[in-house]
Write an enzyme that holds these catalytic residues in place. Structure first.
Site, mmCIF file in Angstrom:
data_model
loop_
_atom_site.group_PDB
_atom_site.id
_atom_site.type_symbol
_atom_site.label_atom_id
_atom_site.label_comp_id
_atom_site.label_asym_id
_atom_site.label_seq_id
_atom_site.Cartn_x
_atom_site.Cartn_y
_atom_site.Cartn_z
ATOM 1 C CB CYS A 158 -0.951 -0.038 1.189
ATOM 2 S SG CYS A 158 -2.406 1.019 0.992
ATOM 3 C CG HIS B 175 -3.627 -3.544 3.967
ATOM 4 N ND1 HIS B 175 -2.408 -3.015 4.286
ATOM 5 C CD2 HIS B 175 -4.272 -2.575 3.262
ATOM 6 C CE1 HIS B 175 -2.321 -1.779 3.807
ATOM 7 N NE2 HIS B 175 -3.428 -1.494 3.173
#
Lengths: 474, 256
Positions: B97, B197
């Site tokens: 990310c 994630h």
């Protein structure tokens, strides 16, 4: 003149009643959708008629318990609070509360309005309810999929405060830099509360902090002490922004494990000691918040002390239930900091304070952890990796993992070095409860730690078995 | 194997840590320890220098825009060149990310501020009109074998790949890099970037072992092998996400 309001309230009342009779869990929000369509100002009108005004409570953790506690304190003082129940904390829930607690001419059957408000709903609530006080408990990362990052919520609140009347009081947690800093542009100094007893703090920084950088200048905060998460005695070494001195402070805290907490309070009106039935440091913050709010509402110290001592937790947030020959300890978990604190309470050695008893020789505790990933729980379970499960190693006998994310929970425990043979995966809440109870020794406690919707499921199972009441009856 | 040791540099663990990416470090540590490999984790943050001689793995997690704004200038000025050199030298990198975005050329925040990255990956990440939030399942290829990877994405930046790197995989469920071209993540030499994630590695033990294996072979030669572990729980969790993502369907967009 009041015809529109009356029509709105009547419609809401009928809708709530129909919904209740259809068995839709108490009909908590249907009225809230209908009423504003008929009279968009209904919430403003009814709350404007409350003799002592309204209080709004928000924040990531502790808002339900704090609101319940304030309501209880008001009750001790013989005052009646109009408040939203059962976590119905969006605008629809606030409207439903007035439908239920006002007559058809819009006259509230209460002295004070007391509203628990969802973090993102604060701006709308401040516009529709002109509160005498706004209480903010803390701001942690919680459901990043839903609310966004903590600074986003802090920014929302800062903007929303511009709509507040200048005489409205802010009651803020001094130990949370994200919350404390919201008071600095107010014409009136806020009422701050915080913990002043370093013996219950931690001198090591937490592994993950949601507020590492100064809100004013971006420098890393330095801490004298942490209580949990980013709550502590903080200061910015560069620009001098620092924890404000709290007017309401816990100057002595003795944690008595899951049996409760002894707290010595310092207030502008004097000191007093109270024995709280609520366990855990997070409930010391809730008690401080409620005490500060009680003082703002003019309640006497003796009433506050009695109320704090006689209060037991809000439903499902933290409950002890007897199930046959075993006890069941039920505590809601919803974010890394809250979950870590609940674990700390569950595992607490009862060795502090004069009332300490040696820990009974339990080989290991039995836990049921139920993780759902529905919208109300947060659809992302990544946060489980920020909970400190490492402390469970060697101190649990069995952990039953339930919910839509039972498997994720099991993997998290394995990597916290809980032996895989002690981990049971049983997604179905009813079967999980049966299995967990079956391996809990007689006379011992089963610790049940569910996320929000899993908590509702567990409660439903317990209710069907006759162990607890339905939550809308409380 | 007991004498084997690896060093992992954890970039900005104090600032880039909000999405539970810590699980990746825990997974690497445990999976090394269970095989008698010592994994030393070195935190490297603002003002710190990268220990370049003993660096086998680098992890760079996700953070909030605000932290990313503080990290970007420090990273580009004092660490970017070192990371590029390490990557050219075969060092294993996992970036998720925000860390992935800062390993590209540029990342633009929701507020429109363009942050510079280290340029390890030939990618750019302009802001998108909506946030991509939800379970993600991709089809990747690890050591020549097709494997699924599962995770949870939550990002507003859209990442577009240039010709200098390959995508990590093809999106089966979710949005991936940009919600348009069906790609997710980027791979350049032994550097892997993605939006996943979850945490990513605990539920994708095959990827964790792939990374450890690459690092071991780079340090100890091609004979270094990884004994298999009992991954029953991890595989169950992996399959549970594949089923759950399929059931919940496509990504939903957030309001922020």
């Amino acid at each position: 003149m009041g015809a529109r309001l009356t029509a709105a309230l009547l419609t809401g009342r009928v809708a709530a009643e129909v919904s209740r009779r259809l068995g839709r869990g108490g009909g908590t929000v249907i009225a809230g959708h209908l009423v504003p369509r008929i009279d968009p100002a209904a919430l403003t009108k009814v709350t404007g008629r409350l003799p002592l005004g309204s209080v709004i409570v928000s924040g990531t953790n502790g808002k339900t318990t704090t609101t319940r506690l304030i309501s209880h304190l008001l009750g001790q003082a013989g005052l009646r609070a109009l408040h939203n129940r059962a976590g119905a904390n969006l605008v629809t829930g606030l409207v439903t509360a007035i439908v239920k607690q006002a007559d058809l001419r819009g006259r509230p059957r209460a002295d004070v309005g007391l509203f628990e408000v969802d973090e993102a709903t604060v701006p709308a609530a401040l516009l529709q309810i002109r509160p005498r006080a706004v209480l903010l408990t803390n701001l942690f990362r919680d459901q990043l999929d839903r609310y966004g990052e903590v600074h986003f919520v802090a920014g929302l609140w800062q903007q929303a405060f511009k709509t507040l009347p200048s005489d409205a009081a802010l009651i803020l947690n001094a130990d949370d830099p994200l919350v404390a800093d919201l008071g600095r542009e107010r014409p009136q100094p806020p009422l701050y509360y915080g913990i002043g007893d370093p013996s219950v703090g931690i001198s090591e920084p937490p592994h993950a902090s949601d507020a590492r950088l100064c809100g004013r200048c971006g420098t890393e905060y330095s801490y004298q002490i942490w209580f949990y998460g980013h709550l502590g005695h903080w200061a910015c070494p560069a620009c001098g922004l620092a924890r404000p001195r709290p007017q309401v402070e816990a100057i002595g805290v003795t944690l008595r494990g899951d049996r409760g907490t002894d707290v010595r309070f310092r207030t502008p009106g004097g000191d007093f000691a109270a024995r709280l039935a609520l366990p855990g440091l997070y409930n010391v913050y809730n008690a401080l918040a409620a005490t500060a709010c009680g003082l703002q509402l003019g309640l006497p110290l003796d009433t506050l002390r009695q109320g704090l001592e006689s209060f037991t937790a809000a439903f499902g947030r933290l409950e002890r239930i007897t199930v046959g020959d075993r006890a069941l300890f039920l505590a809601l978990v919803k974010n890394p900091v809250g979950f870590t604190e609940v674990l700390r309470t569950v595992l607490a050695e009862q060795t502090t304070g004069p009332q300490a008893r040696p820990e009974t020789a339990t080989p290991g505790r039995t836990l049921l952890i139920a993780i759902n990933d529905h919208f109300a729980d947060g659809t992302d379970v990544s946060w489980l990796w920020d909970v400190d499960f490492e402390g469970l190693q060697g101190r649990v006998a069995t952990v039953v993992c339930a919910g839509t994310r039972a498997e994720d929970m099991a993997v998290r425990l394995k990597y916290a070095l809980v032996p895989p043979q002690q981990i049971v995966i049983e997604p179905d809440p009813s079967r999980a409860l049966d299995r967990a109870l079956a391996v809990t020794p007689l006379g011992e406690t089963l610790y049940v730690l569910p996320t929000y919707t899993a908590m509702l499921e567990v409660r439903e199972v317990l209710q069907r078995a006759g162990h607890v009441r339905g939550f809308w009856q409380d | 194997m007991a004498d084997d040791a690896l060093t992992l540099v954890h970039l900005y663990p104090d600032l880039m840590n909000v999405y539970g990416d810590r699980g990746n470090i825990i997974a690497l540590q445990r999976r090394c320890a269970w095989r008698g490999i010592e994994l030393e984790v070195v935190p490297v943050s603002l003002g710190d220098r990268l220990p370049t001689t003993a660096c086998d793995l680098i992890f760079f997690g996700g953070g909030q825009d605000r932290e990313q704004e503080v990290v970007s200038p420090d990273f580009v000025s004092s660490k970017g060149a070192a990371v590029r050199e390490l990557v050219e030298d075969g060092t294993v990198v996992l970036a998720v990310c925000g860390g992935y975005q800062l390993l590209g050329h540029t990342y633009t925040t929701v507020d429109g501020e363009e942050l510079a990255g280290a340029g390890v990956f030939d990618v750019r990440s302009p802001p998108g009109p909506r946030r991509h939030i939800g379970n993600i399942v991709i089809q990747a290829e690890l050591d020549g074998e097709p494997r699924t990877l599962v995770g949870f994405e939550n990002h507003s930046g859209r990442t577009y790949l240039g010709s200098g790197c390959q995508p990590l995989g093809r999106v089966l469920t979710g949005s991936g890099n940009n919600g348009e071209d069906g790609t997710e993540g980027a791979v350049y030499r032994n550097a892997y970037g993605c939006y996943m994630h979850g945490s990513l590695l605990p539920k994708n033990p095959h990827l964790a072992d792939h990374l450890i294996g690459r690092a071991l072979r780079r340090r100890y030669g091609s004979a270094a092998t990884l004994p298999p572990l009992d991954d029953t729980l991890e595989e169950r969790a992996h399959q549970a996400v594949v089923r759950r993502a399929g059931k919940l369907g496509a990504v939903r967009s957030g309001a922020w």
